[in-house]
Design a protein around this motif. Structure first.
Motif, PDB file in Angstrom:
ATOM      1  N   UNK A  37       0.804  -1.236   0.000  1.00 11.66           N
ATOM      2  CA  UNK A  37       0.000   0.000   0.000  1.00 11.66           C
ATOM      3  C   UNK A  37       0.829   1.275   0.000  1.00 11.66           C
ATOM      4  N   UNK A  38       2.097   1.180   0.461  1.00  8.20           N
ATOM      5  CA  UNK A  38       2.880   2.422   0.608  1.00  8.20           C
ATOM      6  C   UNK A  38       4.251   2.397  -0.083  1.00  8.20           C
ATOM      7  N   UNK A  39       4.825   1.203  -0.263  1.00  8.80           N
ATOM      8  CA  UNK A  39       6.201   1.113  -0.786  1.00  8.80           C
ATOM      9  C   UNK A  39       7.254   1.216   0.304  1.00  8.80           C
ATOM     10  N   UNK A  40       6.813   1.312   1.563  1.00  8.67           N
ATOM     11  CA  UNK A  40       7.773   1.494   2.675  1.00  8.67           C
ATOM     12  C   UNK A  40       8.197   0.151   3.270  1.00  8.67           C
ATOM     13  N   UNK A 155       3.565   5.020   8.638  1.00 11.79           N
ATOM     14  CA  UNK A 155       3.895   5.860   7.477  1.00 11.79           C
ATOM     15  C   UNK A 155       5.092   6.792   7.667  1.00 11.79           C
ATOM     16  N   UNK A 156       5.463   7.095   8.915  1.00 15.94           N
ATOM     17  CA  UNK A 156       6.383   8.215   9.129  1.00 15.94           C
ATOM     18  C   UNK A 156       7.711   7.808   9.768  1.00 15.94           C
ATOM     19  N   UNK A 157       8.706   8.681   9.601  1.00 14.78           N
ATOM     20  CA  UNK A 157      10.015   8.452  10.211  1.00 14.78           C
ATOM     21  C   UNK A 157      10.710   9.770  10.512  1.00 14.78           C
ATOM     22  N   UNK A 274      11.746   6.026  -0.615  1.00 11.58           N
ATOM     23  CA  UNK A 274      10.645   5.812   0.340  1.00 11.58           C
ATOM     24  C   UNK A 274      10.782   4.476   1.074  1.00 11.58           C
ATOM     25  N   UNK A 275      11.341   3.456   0.408  1.00 12.32           N
ATOM     26  CA  UNK A 275      11.483   2.136   1.031  1.00 12.32           C
ATOM     27  C   UNK A 275      12.401   2.193   2.257  1.00 12.32           C
ATOM     28  N   UNK A 276      13.344   3.153   2.276  1.00  7.86           N
ATOM     29  CA  UNK A 276      14.326   3.203   3.364  1.00  7.86           C
ATOM     30  C   UNK A 276      13.875   4.060   4.547  1.00  7.86           C
ATOM     31  N   UNK A 277      13.075   5.108   4.265  1.00  3.90           N
ATOM     32  CA  UNK A 277      12.814   6.102   5.312  1.00  3.90           C
ATOM     33  C   UNK A 277      11.342   6.397   5.567  1.00  3.90           C
ATOM     34  N   UNK A 278      10.420   5.876   4.747  1.00  4.87           N
ATOM     35  CA  UNK A 278       9.026   6.288   4.880  1.00  4.87           C
ATOM     36  C   UNK A 278       8.895   7.776   4.614  1.00  4.87           C
TER      37      UNK A 278
END
Ligand SMILES: CC(C)(COP(=O)(O)OP(=O)(O)OC[C@H]1O[C@@H](n2cnc3c(N)ncnc32)[C@H](O)[C@@H]1OP(=O)(O)O)[C@@H](O)C(=O)NCCC(=O)NCCS
Length: 388
Positions: A37-40, A155-157, A274-278
């Motif tokens: 859903x997000x790629x994270x 979702x966040x970082x 985005x996969x590394x850090x959201x």
């Protein structure tokens, strides 16, 4: 006419990594859902205050530019998770880097704070108010995340990055930009628990609950970022073929794919981390820009397109003409203090602290907002995401 060239760049990512698997130890979620859903896959959790991330990123950007604090006459600190409201956070960076001549202020447009800060600093250089500026995007979201709510917690970082802008005769830096705010949608992304309206109700600062209408934010973000991108290309008289790389705000891989398609770009033109850090909110676009340079995606003299969106809902797109240098002038020795805890350990400590304040949280969950924030109105509240 003066231009504001990007003369230095630097990032600071806290070392502790929170994986999708870590999140599934305390939330009803899993790696498959989050990835699809997000790629994270991962995000960072900081062991130090946001100001420390900002100072380290700023020092690295200064080293990259071959400058010292004394050369800087403007500091813009873009964030919505400031360690302090008064004094401002930019002044803490100013003090630590020794920029005694500088003017310093904070900007908060949520995830677009760095991009808005870049516009302000560029304008101040163009008008001769400043010559060398430091623009920072930094966020310490882990401290005010609602960790019990799977709709937002995944979702966040945390992170930070900075650029140094330098007055230049050569056309360089931001050459076109579009800034806008869909204020009618301001209620679809709201962090309750940060601000005087909550303090007046006895809610301890940082005991947060998020109002978050993900699908509506998704739609507005796709529309806003793609329209803003097309607008800046029109203003600058360029086409997608002229652009070397797109460095977008990284809030959801599917949002980025839709924006690229609507703006007429294929995904091979888009820089992704985005996969590394959201989503690191204000830190997202500058960290991505720094990494795009480090990974050779930004070529000397090329055009970079940076669309972004954030709470407000703020929208932006910037078209940047890169300078002739893509390597640092000086190696940096700036480092964070060592981190002795795992990301999951830190998150669990934050969760435990918040649970102590649960009574106050329950009280303010019943608050409904009018759009002035001053009058309580039972009907004017936004869709509130229930903790999972
Ligand atoms: C938040 C977001 C990832 C949700 O994706 P989505 O495809 O819209 O998913 P939905 O909201 O339709 O939820 C689908 C289902 O997954 C569930 N779900 C939500 N979060 C979940 C999670 N972390 N793990 C597992 N399931 C989850 C929902 O409860 C829902 O279940 P239901 O169908 O039984 O009701 C997406 O809407 C998004 O990225 N929006 C933009 C948000 C954003 O970028 N905000 C930052 C602004 S800078």
């Amino acid at each position: 006419m003066n231009h504001a060239a990007i003369a230095g760049w630097g990032k600071c990512l806290p070392p502790a990594i929170l994986t999708n698997q870590d999140l599934s130890t305390f939330l009803p979620t899993d790696d498959e859902w989050i990835t699809a859903r997000t790629g994270m896959k991962e995000r960072r959790v900081s062991h130090v205050p946001g100001i420390e991330l900002a100072i380290t990123a700023a020092q690295r950007a200064l080293d990259c530019a071959g400058m010292d604090g004394q050369d800087i006459d403007l500091i813009v600190y873009g964030s919505c998770s400031n360690d302090e409201a008064v004094p401002n956070c930019a002044s803490a960076v100013q003090q630590r880097i020794g920029a005694s001549r500088a003017a310093s202020f904070d900007v908060n447009t949520a995830c677009t704070s760095f991009m808005y800060g870049l516009s302000v600093a560029t304008s101040m250089i163009k008008t001769g108010i400043a010559r060398n500026a430091l623009v920072i995007g930094v966020e310490l979201i882990s401290r005010y995340m609602d960790w019990e709510n799977r709709n937002v917690a995944v979702l966040f970082g945390d992170g930070a990055a900075a650029v140094v802008l330098k007055s230049s005769e050569v056309e360089s830096g931001v050459i076109a930009e579009k800034l806008q705010c869909y204020a009618d949608s301001r209620q679809i992304l709201r962090v309750r628990g940060m601000g005087t309206v909550y303090a007046n109700l006895g809610v301890q600062y940082g005991l947060t609950r998020w109002d978050f209408d993900g699908q509506e934010i998704f739609r507005k973000a796709v529309h806003g970022m793609s329209e803003a991108s097309l607008d800046v290309m029109r203003r600058a008289g360029v086409t997608m073929q002229d652009i070397e790389v797109i460095v977008p705000h990284q809030a959801n891989l599917r949002i980025i794919e839709s924006v690229a398609k609507r703006a007429g770009a294929t995904m091979d033109k888009v820089f992704l981390n985005i996969h590394k850090y959201g989503n690191m909110s204000a830190a997202t676009t500058p960290v991505a820009l720094v990494e795009a340079v480090e990974e050779g995606r930004v070529k000397p003299g090329c055009l970079v397109l940076m669309p972004a969106f954030g709470g407000g809902l703020t929208m932006s797109a910037h078209l940047i003409r890169w300078g002739d240098r893509v390597t640092p002038l000086r190696a940096s020795t700036a480092e964070l203090p060592r981190c002795t805890k795992s990301a999951l350990q830190m998150v669990n400590e934050i969760r435990a602290l918040k649970q102590e304040g649960e009574a106050a949280v329950r009280r303010f969950e019943t608050i409904r907002f009018s759009e002035t924030l001053s009058t309580a109105s039972p009907d004017a509240g936004s869709k509130s995401t229930a903790p999972a």
